[in-house]
Write a protein that holds these residues in place. Structure first.
Motif, PDB file in Angstrom:
ATOM      1  N   ILE A 133       6.838   5.488   5.531  1.00  8.82           N
ATOM      2  CA  ILE A 133       5.438   5.052   5.483  1.00  8.82           C
ATOM      3  C   ILE A 133       5.303   4.089   4.313  1.00  8.82           C
ATOM      4  O   ILE A 133       5.736   4.401   3.200  1.00  8.82           O
ATOM      5  N   ARG A 134       4.707   2.931   4.552  1.00  8.56           N
ATOM      6  CA  ARG A 134       4.600   1.907   3.502  1.00  8.56           C
ATOM      7  C   ARG A 134       3.159   1.645   3.064  1.00  8.56           C
ATOM      8  O   ARG A 134       2.941   0.835   2.172  1.00  8.56           O
ATOM      9  N   ASP A 135       2.226   2.268   3.734  1.00  3.01           N
ATOM     10  CA  ASP A 135       0.843   2.111   3.262  1.00  3.01           C
ATOM     11  C   ASP A 135       0.209   3.484   3.031  1.00  3.01           C
ATOM     12  O   ASP A 135       0.223   4.360   3.889  1.00  3.01           O
ATOM     13  N   LEU A 136      -0.313   3.655   1.823  1.00  2.00           N
ATOM     14  CA  LEU A 136      -0.961   4.922   1.460  1.00  2.00           C
ATOM     15  C   LEU A 136      -2.369   4.963   2.034  1.00  2.00           C
ATOM     16  O   LEU A 136      -2.979   3.911   2.219  1.00  2.00           O
ATOM     17  N   PRO A 137      -2.898   6.162   2.296  1.00  2.00           N
ATOM     18  CA  PRO A 137      -2.236   7.456   2.188  1.00  2.00           C
ATOM     19  C   PRO A 137      -1.358   7.757   3.397  1.00  2.00           C
ATOM     20  O   PRO A 137      -1.513   7.123   4.446  1.00  2.00           O
ATOM     21  N   ILE A 138      -0.456   8.731   3.223  1.00  2.00           N
ATOM     22  CA  ILE A 138       0.457   9.120   4.295  1.00  2.00           C
ATOM     23  C   ILE A 138      -0.285  10.097   5.200  1.00  2.00           C
ATOM     24  O   ILE A 138      -0.176  11.317   5.059  1.00  2.00           O
ATOM     25  N   THR A 139      -1.072   9.557   6.115  1.00  2.00           N
ATOM     26  CA  THR A 139      -1.902  10.414   6.976  1.00  2.00           C
ATOM     27  C   THR A 139      -1.090  10.896   8.175  1.00  2.00           C
ATOM     28  O   THR A 139      -0.100  10.253   8.558  1.00  2.00           O
ATOM     29  N   PRO A 140      -1.513  11.996   8.787  1.00  2.00           N
ATOM     30  CA  PRO A 140      -0.817  12.466  10.000  1.00  2.00           C
ATOM     31  C   PRO A 140      -0.744  11.377  11.082  1.00  2.00           C
ATOM     32  O   PRO A 140       0.285  11.253  11.747  1.00  2.00           O
TER      33      PRO A 140
END
Lengths: 793, 159
Positions: free
Chosen positions: A775-782
């Protein structure tokens, strides 16, 4: 070195009042005749102001003043002078202040605000840096603060660094990986919302009780404002009440503060402006969003050959100190791990989004997110274990980094080994079952941070007739434990008990200058200043003791002999002893180093102080020092300069489990090993770390201020999730590496920010180890994890 | 229509006028000067304004002031003894470092009291459940949980 108080688990001096509900926050603070101010916000992202009709508001009973840019002098704010307390011609963001009301109670003020009618002519808006940089993009600011026409939406701030030969370094790399990483707007989410009370006295001097981390820079800002409204040569006194958290929100002065001052001046009465939670979310600046394009490469042995970093930041409509994030981003970009060839460049652009400001970490979490995620990707391509990759490129004490940062002590290697052991790196990397571990390191200022001409801190120690030590310090206790560090530091350095040390409220009228409580500098600066002042006071005390000590102990002896008639005193020539021995003080008792241990042969500090005071030509003892650390104001356009007196390192490890059905990431445990120089108070240090880790977890997994065309969509805690006690339900193991830095007070480094810097990449790296998605963009959402799992197939 | 609301506040009877739409928090912080009760969100999401009404923890920002009539209310000001002593739970938060900025602290402590009055020997899961409605931005909750355990142990020893 053995310390008496430093390193002891000690409750904080400010906590009893807080536990009793007795601490006075701005919310609880009142003044006689006080009015309540409320602000009319634009609710338009970009529009010309055609007309503001305040007539209905003015007629509402209980309203004492209605102000707009039309009926008040122009007040420019922000260090780029691109913002105004009240907007005159156009609005550039949803939260622009167009009018304000002072009334006898908050409800009437709110009702009056509703009665203000503003007519706008809408303008096209730009809401991403990309749109803002496009050729035909509408200009957010048509002119610069000097009135010169602007050509584009780019800020006139340059942050650049090049060292070695980044192009050659790229060619020399056997392996290299490039990626773009982004971070969202984050609400600092102080539990105590923003507010202030402004009041003029009858000599037209201003006092403002402000929720600030920079009382002295705020004083300068407000004095400048007083000049602009026709009150030249008037003073402003800034007093800081108990703060319900700050986390960077207090690094700038805010439009609401200037508005309260304007209203107080207009009405001649104290005016309080207070934000509620929705206003805090909607109208207070969040942490910047960022996009970091990064490439790193290494040779066949894993040694880094280059790092290339391009940062693009959405500044929003105006400029706060938050626009100087790249000054901190530059530090890890150039100096985390040993990299010979580095390119760093950062651009900031105006948009019609909410303008941003500082938050804990100040650019470091944004940069670290990219750097440490990308380094794991490089390690994989090079076929090297990520931990080994970091060992190979580890910083060392004594090195001077490409930016010219002088590494005095470096605990990075020890932190890596500590996390490796505690997270059971080797075993857990291969555990499968959708579980994985990851780690990330950090590098941050640990000895002040000179981003302003002075990085200094003044401190006064004032002794009274009772042996109490009154401390006057211009830094701000905002929950982090500054007063605890100060009382322990003063007690240790002076030789008194901590409960005899009283830290007074922060007030520009009584405290000496301090640049501000930022850059993890509070305890480092305060304790270094305390050590300097304590040494001066000890010298003064011992000088007076030379003449007073023999007389006082002679009296002591007589009194003792009266109580103990059978006591035979040893034959001690006290005067001779004073000449040949040295004084020492411990727990507020002054003794001679070479004196026999007799109950009468010592003098308590308060007795000595009264002896110094109550005599002909007596004296009261105090010490005033100014500590300015050995660091440099870097040249940020060239990217060179030793910004801090010492630097902090740390490594965090995460073990996670990923639910491949829902995409949900569950943290199983966190390990944080930090080079803190020296533990001052284990209790407050652990508190700082646990709290920072929770903010790091929020940053990694949940937190995001959502916007649509510049409007904030989730201005409450139901829709903006910060970690609750339910989410933080996993073991956290802390390990503090003591590198005992010569420049640190008692060896300590600054630690306020580091705890949240590497949390997100450590978690992302663990997610990759668990299920193989990056994952490269925060936040790491489900949703993102699930989408990535689908793409992976 | 303003009505007179009578209740027992921290052990003493009070009578105070209240508007029908007034929130309990405004009554407490305003005419009754209980400023230890903090407003963090005004929407029942953060728990900073938690007070205990008839033994139950309640968000004072959501509670209509007129409904307080006939109840018994404890605020943070009512926890210590008659002098300036702290109660065991307050002392626990001080001793265990459960306090940083302190803004969530009164609510946190009252939720703890409500929990421990009900469950003197709570499991960690029960502590988390009991404090799930109280947000803290500073501490990461670890030392808050330690504070609750410290308090529970000492209160059990006492009884």
């Amino acid at each position: 070195m053995a310390y008496r108080h430093i390193g002891q688990e000690t409750p904080r001096p400010d906590s009893a009042d807080k536990a009793a509900g007795q601490a006075v926050y701005i919310h609880d603070f009142e003044r006689p005749q006080m009015l309540h101010g409320k602000i009319k916000f634009a609710e338009q992202a970009h529009a010309r102001i055609v007309d503001i009709d305040t007539s209905k508001a003015e007629r509402l009973p209980g309203v004492k003043a209605v102000i707009t840019a039309q009926n008040t002098p122009e007040v420019r704010i922000g260090f780029m002078r691109d913002n105004f307390a009240l907007k005159r011609d156009k609005v550039r963001q949803f939260r622009d202040e167009v009018a304000a009301v002072a009334a006898i109670d908050p409800d009437i003020a709110a009702e009056a605000v509703e009665l203000i009618e503003v007519t706008y002519e809408p303008l096209p808006g730009v809401f991403t840096p990309k749109e803002a940089l496009a050729e035909e993009a509408p200009l957010i600011h048509e002119t610069d603060p000097r009135g010169q026409p602007r050509e584009n939406n780019r800020l006139d701030l340059r942050y650049h660094h090049e060292s070695g030969d980044p192009h050659l370094g790229r060619q020399a790399a056997k392996y290299s990986v490039e990626g773009t990483f982004s971070t969202p707007l984050i609400q600092q989410s102080c539990m105590g919302t923003a507010g202030c009370v402004a009041e003029f006295d009858r000599n037209h001097h201003l006092t403002i009780w402000a929720k600030t981390q920079i009382p002295f820079l705020a004083q300068r800002d407000f004095i400048q404002m007083l000049g602009a409204i026709g009150l030249k040569e008037r003073n402003c006194r800034v007093i800081v009440p108990a703060l319900g958290g700050a986390f960077g929100t207090g690094l700038d002065t805010h439009a609401y503060e200037y508005i309260s001052i304007l209203l107080a001046w207009r009405t001649g009465r104290p005016v309080k402006v207070l934000y509620d939670r929705e206003q805090e979310f909607s109208y207070l600046s969040p942490r910047q969003s960022s996009e970091v394009k990064i490439a790193q490469g290494c040779d066949e042995n894993g040694k880094l050959t280059f790092r290339w970093v391009d940062v693009l930041m959405d500044n929003g409509a105006y400029t706060s100190w938050g626009a100087t994030y790249p000054t901190v981003m530059m530090l890890p970009a150039t100096s985390l791990y040993r990299v010979p060839n580095v390119y760093f460049d950062a651009k900031l652009v105006y948009t019609n989004n909410t303008y941003c400001q500082a938050m804990r970490g100040y650019g470091n979490p944004e940069l670290n997110w990219a750097l440490e995620s990308n380094l794991d990707e490089l390690a994989e391509v090079a076929g090297i274990d990520p931990l080994e990759m970091r060992r190979i490129n580890c910083n060392r004490a004594g090195e001077i980094t490409p930016m010219g940062l002088q590494v005095t002590t470096c605990g990075l290697r020890d932190c890596l080994e500590s996390v490796s052991e505690k997270i059971e790196w080797t075993a857990k990397r291969r555990q499968g079952k959708r579980r994985g571990v990851g780690l990330a390191s950090l590098f941050h200022v640990g000895g002040g941070g000179r981003i302003y001409r002075s990085d200094g801190s003044g401190l006064i120690l004032k002794l009274d007739d009772f042996g109490n030590v009154n401390v006057y310090y211009g830094g701000v206790e905002m929950g982090q434990g500054l007063h605890s560090a100060l009382s322990l530091g003063v007690a240790e350095a002076l030789g008194v008990k901590p409960d005899k040390v009283f830290v007074n409220p922060t007030d520009t009228g009584t405290c000496p200058w301090d640049v501000g409580t930022h850059a993890s500098r509070g305890a480092f600066m305060a304790c270094n200043a305390a050590i300097k002042a304590a040494a001066d006071l000890r010298r003064q005390i011992f000088t007076h003791a030379k003449s007073l000590f023999p007389k006082i102990v002679a009296k002591n002896l007589k009194r003792y002999q009266k109580k103990h008639p059978h006591y035979t005193a040893p034959d001690v020539d006290v005067a001779a002893l004073v000449d040949r021995s040295t004084f020492e003080m411990r727990d507020g008792v002054v003794r001679l180093a070479d004196a026999p241990d007799e109950p009468w042969l010592s003098v308590s500090l308060d007795t000595l102080l009264r002896g110094i005071h109550f005599r002909s030509q007596g004296e009261m003892l105090l010490s005033h020092v100014f500590y300015d650390p050995p660091n440099e104001l870097p040249d940020f356009e060239k990217g060179r300069g030793n910004m801090s007196a010492t630097y902090a390192y740390g490594v965090q490890g995460a073990e996670v489990e990923v639910d491949v059905e829902t995409g949900e990431v569950t943290i199983l445990r966190l390990v944080a090993s930090h080079d803190v120089g020296r533990v001052l108070n284990p209790q407050t240090l652990k508190g700082q770390m646990y709290g920072a880790l929770a903010q790091g977890v929020g940053y990694a997994l949940y937190e995001e201020v959502c916007t649509a065309e510049g409007r904030i969509l989730n201005p409450n805690f139901a829709d903006y999730k910060i970690p609750t006690i339910a989410e933080m339900d996993f073991p956290i193991e802390l390990d503090f590496i003591e590198t005992d830095d010569d420049r640190g007070p008692f060896g300590a480094k600054g630690v306020g920010e580091p705890g949240l810097v590497p949390t997100a990449p450590a978690i992302a790296n663990a997610v990759y180890n668990a299920v193989g998605v990056r994952i490269r963009d925060l936040p790491i959402t489900p949703q993102k994890v699930l989408a990535a799992l689908k793409r992976k197939g | 229509m303003t009505q007179i609301v009578s209740f027992v506040l921290n052990g003493a009877p009070v009578q105070v006028p209240a508007d029908p739409h007034q929130r309990l928090i405004d009554l407490l912080r305003g005419p009754l000067h209980q400023t230890g009760t903090k407003e963090g969100c005004g929407q029942g999401e953060c728990g900073a304004c938690t007070v205990i009404i008839d033994g139950r923890p309640v968000n004072a920002c959501l509670y209509p002031a007129p409904e307080a009539d006939g109840t018994t209310i404890t605020t943070i000001e009512g926890l210590g003894g008659d002098n300036t002593e702290l109660s065991t739970i307050q002392r626990a938060f001080v001793e265990c470092g459960g306090i940083q900025c302190g803004y969530c602290t009164p609510g946190m402590i009252l939720s703890t009291k409500a929990l421990l009055d009900r469950r003197p020997d709570p499991t960690e899961a029960e502590i988390r459940q009991g404090l799930a409605g109280n947000l803290c931005r500073c501490t990461g909750y670890v030392q808050i949980i330690e504070s609750v355990k410290w308090a529970a142990e000492r209160l059990r020893d006492k009884s």
